[in-house]
Design an enzyme around this catalytic site. Structure first.
Site, PDB file in Angstrom:
ATOM      1  N   HIS A 208      39.086  46.392  39.944  1.00  0.00           N
ATOM      2  CA  HIS A 208      37.713  46.069  39.093  1.00  0.00           C
ATOM      3  C   HIS A 208      37.000  45.466  39.604  1.00  0.00           C
ATOM      4  O   HIS A 208      36.719  44.367  38.566  1.00  0.00           O
ATOM      5  CB  HIS A 208      38.736  45.572  38.005  1.00  0.00           C
TER       6      HIS A 208
ATOM      7  N   ARG B 222      37.062  53.064  33.410  1.00  0.00           N
ATOM      8  CA  ARG B 222      38.660  52.914  32.306  1.00  0.00           C
ATOM      9  C   ARG B 222      39.776  53.387  32.997  1.00  0.00           C
ATOM     10  O   ARG B 222      39.660  54.912  33.488  1.00  0.00           O
ATOM     11  CB  ARG B 222      37.792  52.978  31.240  1.00  0.00           C
TER      12      ARG B 222
END
Ligand code: GLV
Length: 311
Positions: free
Chosen positions: A275, A223
C-alpha cells in the site's frame, strides 16, 4: 476551534497545522481523554472506533486520505457530521508512476525477462508497440483522471470508466454497466482506481476477468475490495506458465497487512507492494486540510463526501 489530529505522523501534522491555523488549538490523539473529547474537528486517517466514539462534539471530519471507505465503515462514525476528503493532494503523481511501472512491466516483458534470467535464457520477446497496448483505467476521480491522462500522454491508447459519464481529453470514456462490458475486452492492462464502496465491491469478479483478452494484466493501486481474490487466483492459474491472466501488480488488499498465509505472496506472476502507491506527504495535503478546517469553521460551503455513494 479545537482540532484533534490522528495519523502515524500526528506530531508533524500538529506542528504544521498549528503554523497554518494560528488561532486554532491543535492536539494529537496522544492528548489526555478529557482534552480529546472537546475537539470540534477531527483530522484523521483510520481512527479506531474507541477514539471516534469519544468525540461527541464533532462539527466536521477531515479524512487524511483519498479513500473514505475505512472512515465510513467505522462503527463509531457519528451520523450527519460532514466529512471532507483529500482530493489528489500530491498522490496522483506517484500513483501515475506506479501505474506506468505496472503497464511497462508487462508491455516491455519485464515479467518474462525476470523468469528467463532465472533460467539464464537470452531471448528477446517480440516487441509490442505502445500504440497496440490499450490500457483501461477504472475510476476517473481526481486520481484516476490524472493517471488516465498520464498514460495517454505517454502514448498508450487509454479507455477510462466511471459510474456516470465523464469526458477527458485523449481518453475514451465509458460509463455504467454497458460501458464496463465494452471496455474490458479492449484492454491489455487494467488499472483499478475506484473507491471502495458497496457498489464497487468485487467488481473484478470471475465474469469481469473472463471478459479481459487472453494475456491481460491487472494493476491495483486502488482498493483490495475491488477484486474477488479467488477469481483472480483462478484466472492467474498456477506456476510460471502464463494463465489467462498474465500477471498482477497489487498494492491494496482486503486485509492489510496482507496475511503471510495469502497465496498472492508467493505467486510467481504477482508483484505485491505494501500500500505504497500513493503516499500522503505533507505539503499539498496540508494546504487542503488547513483550508477545509478554516472554511468549515467559518460556516462556508465545502465539498463534502456523499456517505451514501461512499466518495
Ligand atoms: C490511501 O489509500 C488513501 O485513500 O489515501
Amino acid at each position: 476551534m479545537r482540532v484533534l489530529v490522528h495519523t502515524d505522523a500526528a506530531e508533524a501534522w500538529r506542528e504544521a497545522l498549528a503554523e497554518r491555523l494560528p488561532d486554532a488549538e491543535i492536539l494529537t490523539s496522544a492528548a489526555p481523554a478529557d482534552e480529546r473529547r472537546r475537539a470540534d474537528y477531527l483530522a484523521a486517517w483510520k481512527p479506531s472506533a474507541a477514539l471516534l466514539g469519544e468525540l461527541t462534539a464533532l462539527k466536521g471530519i477531515v479524512n487524511l486520505g483519498a479513500g473514505v471507505d475505512a472512515m465510513l465503515d467505522n462503527p463509531a462514525l457519528p451520523r450527519g457530521v460532514p466529512i471532507v476528503k483529500l482530493r489528489d493532494a500530491g498522490m496522483a503523481g506517484p500513483i501515475a508512476d506506479y501505474a506506468r511501472y505496472g503497464v511497462l512491466h508487462f508491455q516491455r516483458d519485464f515479467d518474462r525477462y525476470r523468469r528467463q534470467q532465472a533460467r539464464t535464457e537470452w531471448r528477446e520477446c517480440p516487441p509490442v508497440d505502445k500504440a497496440d497496448w490499450s490500457v483501461g483505467v477504472l475510476g476517473l476521480g481526481a486520481i484516476g483522471a490524472r493517471v488516465a491522462q498520464a498514460l495517454a500522454d505517454d502514448g498508450f491508447p487509454v479507455h477510462g470508466w466511471s459510474r456516470s459519464p465523464r469526458t477527458l481529453p485523449g481518453v475514451r470514456c465509458h460509463h455504467g454497466g454497458d460501458g464496463l462490458r465494452e471496455l474490458l475486452p479492449e484492454v491489455k492492462s487494467l488499472v483499478l482506481l475506484l473507491p471502495g464502496t458497496p457498489a464497487t465491491r468485487e467488481i473484478i469478479d470471475a465474469e469481469a476477468l473472463a471478459a479481459l483478452p487472453e494475456g491481460a494484466s491487472l494493476i491495483n493501486p486502488g482498493r483490495g475490495s475491488l477484486i474477488d481474490e479467488a477469481a483472480l487466483l483462478d484466472a492467474l492459474g498456477d506456476g510460471e506458465a502464463e494463465g489467462r491472466l498474465r500477471g498482477a501488480l497489487l498494492d491494496a488488499f482486503p486485509e492489510e497487512p496482507l496475511p503471510a498465509s495469502s497465496p498472492l505472496w508467493s505467486h510467481p506472476r504477482v508483484l505485491v507492494t505494501p500500500h505504497m502507491a500513493g503516499p500522503t506527504p505533507l505539503g499539498e495535503a496540508l494546504d487542503q486540510v488547513a483550508e477545509a478546517l478554516r472554511a468549515m469553521d467559518a460556516g462556508e460551503d465545502v465539498e463534502t463526501i456523499d456517505p451514501e455513494a461512499g466518495y
